[in-house]
Scaffold this motif. Sequence first.
Motif, mmCIF file in Angstrom:
data_model
loop_
_atom_site.group_PDB
_atom_site.id
_atom_site.type_symbol
_atom_site.label_atom_id
_atom_site.label_comp_id
_atom_site.label_asym_id
_atom_site.label_seq_id
_atom_site.Cartn_x
_atom_site.Cartn_y
_atom_site.Cartn_z
ATOM 1 N N TYR A 202 0.853 -1.183 0.000
ATOM 2 C CA TYR A 202 0.000 0.000 0.000
ATOM 3 C C TYR A 202 0.891 1.236 0.000
ATOM 4 N N PHE A 203 0.526 2.227 -0.815
ATOM 5 C CA PHE A 203 1.290 3.464 -0.904
ATOM 6 C C PHE A 203 0.377 4.656 -0.655
ATOM 7 N N ALA A 204 0.862 5.612 0.148
ATOM 8 C CA ALA A 204 0.121 6.854 0.350
ATOM 9 C C ALA A 204 0.372 7.765 -0.844
ATOM 10 N N LEU A 205 -0.686 8.366 -1.365
ATOM 11 C CA LEU A 205 -0.565 9.322 -2.465
ATOM 12 C C LEU A 205 -0.667 10.732 -1.899
ATOM 13 N N ARG A 206 0.321 11.574 -2.208
ATOM 14 C CA ARG A 206 0.327 12.955 -1.717
ATOM 15 C C ARG A 206 0.649 13.900 -2.868
ATOM 16 N N ASN A 207 0.077 15.106 -2.812
ATOM 17 C CA ASN A 207 0.391 16.097 -3.833
ATOM 18 C C ASN A 207 1.687 16.817 -3.479
ATOM 19 N N GLU A 208 2.044 17.835 -4.264
ATOM 20 C CA GLU A 208 3.313 18.523 -4.045
ATOM 21 C C GLU A 208 3.365 19.228 -2.693
ATOM 22 N N LYS A 209 2.206 19.532 -2.135
ATOM 23 C CA LYS A 209 2.158 20.178 -0.827
ATOM 24 C C LYS A 209 2.210 19.165 0.319
ATOM 25 N N GLY A 210 2.226 17.896 -0.039
ATOM 26 C CA GLY A 210 2.249 16.861 0.979
ATOM 27 C C GLY A 210 0.873 16.480 1.492
ATOM 28 N N GLU A 211 -0.176 16.996 0.854
ATOM 29 C CA GLU A 211 -1.538 16.706 1.289
ATOM 30 C C GLU A 211 -1.940 15.299 0.835
ATOM 31 N N TYR A 212 -2.603 14.598 1.717
ATOM 32 C CA TYR A 212 -3.003 13.211 1.444
ATOM 33 C C TYR A 212 -4.138 13.173 0.414
ATOM 34 N N LEU A 213 -3.944 12.405 -0.649
ATOM 35 C CA LEU A 213 -4.956 12.277 -1.705
ATOM 36 C C LEU A 213 -5.629 10.907 -1.717
ATOM 37 N N GLY A 214 -5.002 9.945 -1.079
ATOM 38 C CA GLY A 214 -5.592 8.606 -1.066
ATOM 39 C C GLY A 214 -4.521 7.536 -0.951
ATOM 40 N N THR A 215 -4.944 6.303 -1.144
ATOM 41 C CA THR A 215 -4.061 5.140 -1.019
ATOM 42 C C THR A 215 -4.184 4.271 -2.261
ATOM 43 N N ILE A 216 -3.069 3.744 -2.697
ATOM 44 C CA ILE A 216 -3.084 2.811 -3.822
ATOM 45 C C ILE A 216 -2.554 1.462 -3.339
ATOM 46 N N GLU A 217 -3.277 0.413 -3.687
ATOM 47 C CA GLU A 217 -2.857 -0.955 -3.365
ATOM 48 C C GLU A 217 -2.298 -1.593 -4.622
ATOM 49 N N VAL A 218 -1.101 -2.129 -4.537
ATOM 50 C CA VAL A 218 -0.448 -2.774 -5.678
ATOM 51 C C VAL A 218 -0.131 -4.218 -5.302
ATOM 52 N N THR A 219 -0.671 -5.150 -6.051
ATOM 53 C CA THR A 219 -0.486 -6.575 -5.764
ATOM 54 C C THR A 219 0.189 -7.247 -6.954
ATOM 55 N N GLN A 220 1.197 -8.067 -6.680
ATOM 56 C CA GLN A 220 1.944 -8.707 -7.764
ATOM 57 C C GLN A 220 2.337 -10.128 -7.384
ATOM 58 N N ASP A 221 2.252 -11.013 -8.366
ATOM 59 C CA ASP A 221 2.716 -12.389 -8.198
ATOM 60 C C ASP A 221 4.206 -12.419 -8.535
ATOM 61 N N LEU A 222 5.038 -12.622 -7.519
ATOM 62 C CA LEU A 222 6.489 -12.591 -7.711
ATOM 63 C C LEU A 222 7.113 -13.978 -7.796
ATOM 64 N N THR A 223 6.289 -14.991 -7.923
ATOM 65 C CA THR A 223 6.793 -16.368 -7.896
ATOM 66 C C THR A 223 7.903 -16.595 -8.919
ATOM 67 N N GLU A 224 7.653 -16.245 -10.159
ATOM 68 C CA GLU A 224 8.642 -16.496 -11.219
ATOM 69 C C GLU A 224 9.824 -15.545 -11.116
ATOM 70 N N LEU A 225 9.595 -14.287 -10.736
ATOM 71 C CA LEU A 225 10.690 -13.320 -10.634
ATOM 72 C C LEU A 225 11.696 -13.734 -9.559
#
Length: 240
Positions: A202-225
């Motif tokens: 999970y990553f916090a999204l912030r604008n240039e002023k540092g204001e919180y804009l939301g959260t992004i969830e990134v999921t990846q299958d790393l088995t082969e990597l």
Amino acid sequence: MWGKHDEIREQLKAAHEAVSEKSGDKAEWESVIDLVFKPLLDALEEMVYKEEQILFPMALDELTENEWYEIVQQSLEIGFCLYDPQTDWQPETIETAESQPDTGHVQLPSGRFTLEELTVLFNSLPVDITFVDADDKVKFFSQPRERIFDRNRAILNRDVRMCHPPSSVDVVEQIVSDFKSGKQDSAPFWIQMNGRFIHIEYFALRNEKGEYLGTIEVTQDLTELRKLEGEQRILSYKEQ
């Protein structure tokens, strides 16, 4: 009921493990039946009763025909459990029309996309992406060919806490709270699922002023990597 579903899943897992591990000793099997299988069957019967006698009758009373139609449309993305409808249902009160996609462009500071290009870009990335806005509402999810965790349009505009099982709501609230306060900017997890190594961050999204804009969830299958070694400096395509 979601919590009860989780309990039954744990009981099913225990029953599967018991079958895999136990020998043919009669006394042991009798013990497993009493301690594992009978409680599981009781829980399943109780859940079916609650669904048939409480959940479904309440849903029939409370949901409108339009809402049932939305459920039908969204069910197609998830699939069906015991019965796959052979005909399409459409209430007479609803008129469907082919939606005309916006053919305009999305202008960004470093370039622009058509809506089609942007959609294909998100869906071609080797990760699942879900975006939750500053008000904790789910606003977007990518739709790659093979998602790791299923998503359905029913979650759009829903509070993110309502999109997780009760057992993980506390963790979700902690992440959102830490992101909003500026205490943290990311939260990584990794799990083993069906023999695959799944990385979730999970990553916090912030604008240039540092204001919180939301959260992004990134999921990846790393088995082969995780199996990669050495280098690959020449062109070599994956086998299809």
